[in-house]
Write an enzyme that holds these catalytic residues in place. Structure first.
Site, PDB file in Angstrom:
ATOM      1  NE  ARG A 164      -3.789   0.162   2.351  1.00  0.00           N
ATOM      2  CZ  ARG A 164      -4.530   0.571   3.371  1.00  0.00           C
ATOM      3  NH1 ARG A 164      -4.489  -0.094   4.527  1.00  0.00           N
ATOM      4  NH2 ARG A 164      -5.300   1.644   3.272  1.00  0.00           N
ATOM      5  CB  CYS A 221      -2.145   3.728   9.418  1.00  0.00           C
ATOM      6  SG  CYS A 221      -3.503   4.296  10.467  1.00  0.00           S
TER       7      CYS A 221
END
Length: 277
Positions: free
Chosen positions: A179, A235
């Protein structure tokens, strides 16, 4: 580690009047599961805090997928739990400490100092046949007044200043490396990372059994981060960053949480996006 508590210590303190145990089990994509699991069985005397109803606020155009709740609302939850400045609070989940770390961070953020994350999942507590219950406890309400710890938060503007090199700090991305690299993005509408960020997947703070790594092992995880610099941790939405914030805090770093994280960053069309290393 000062913010991690072992099963044995919690068991020995379960009946202390000042102890509060918080169950934070939550499954993304199945938001009712955590509460259902809590009602079915939980650590004796534990109360339930829901990630999206108690530890997050309303999702808006900006602010990310798990913004902070209004402080007054969270304060009411804390008071109803009977949590005060003298409380000894232990939080746990069944997700390797992710949800528990978010709760740990939020309680610390409002000034509760004695907050600890249980070292291990609820399933392990059950396997060891340690005290569980189906009774939902009640406690006398507290009159706790918040003492907001502003130094624990990195607002969007500060992150912008780091990216533009107007503020000297390190950005640390806690998501899986694929990611971070922008190879895959299963949740948010855009892939990539905040320019200049480093990568350290939050699960690297844990053993394969879901336990927190020992301090020396943890140090090896963050050797690339100089101690003298602030570390702004993010995050996808400010939840899985929290285990890294906890670990860094334990190791003596000045770690801030970018609460909105990647989902907030990409909600501003003018923000740059990086991919690859």
């Amino acid at each position: 580690m000062r913010s991690i508590i072992e099963f044995e210590e919690l068991q020995s303190r379960l009946h202390d009047a000042n102890v509060r145990v918080i169950d934070c089990r939550f499954e993304l994509g199945n938001p009712q599961a955590g509460l259902e699991q809590y009602v079915n069985s939980h650590i004796e005397h534990a109360l339930y805090f829901d990630l999206e109803k108690d530890l997050s606020g309303e999702v808006k155009e900006v602010g990310g997928r798990h913004p902070l709740p209004p402080i007054e609302e969270f304060l009411q939850k804390v008071r109803t739990a009977g949590i005060s400045e003298d409380s000894f609070v232990v939080v746990y989940d069944n997700q390797d400490g992710v949800m528990a770390s978010r709760c740990w961070w939020m309680l610390r953020y409002i000034g509760i100092e004695n907050v600890f994350v249980l070292n291990g999942n609820f399933s392990s507590w059950q396997e060891k046949k340690l005290p569980t219950s189906t009774v939902i406890p009640t406690f006398p309400h507290s009159d706790y007044e918040v003492r907001i710890q502003e130094q624990m938060v990195a607002p969007t503007k500060l992150v912008e200043e780091v990216v533009s090199k107007k503020y000297d700090a390190i950005l640390l991305d806690s998501r899986e490396n694929k990611r971070f690299l922008g190879i895959e993005e299963p949740i948010d509408k855009m892939a990539g990372h905040i320019p200049g960020a480093m990568s350290s997947f939050w699960k690297k703070t844990k053993t394969t059994e879901g336990m927190w790594k020992l301090e020396e092992e943890m140090k090896q995880q963050f050797t690339m981060l100089p101690k003298e610099k602030e570390v702004i941790v993010y995050c996808g939405s400010g939840v899985t960053a929290c285990p890294n914030v906890l670990a860094l805090t334990e190791l003596g770093y000045h770690a801030k949480l970018y609460v909105g994280s990647w989902s907030d960053w990409i909600s501003y069309s003018q923000h740059p996006i990086a991919k690859g290393e």
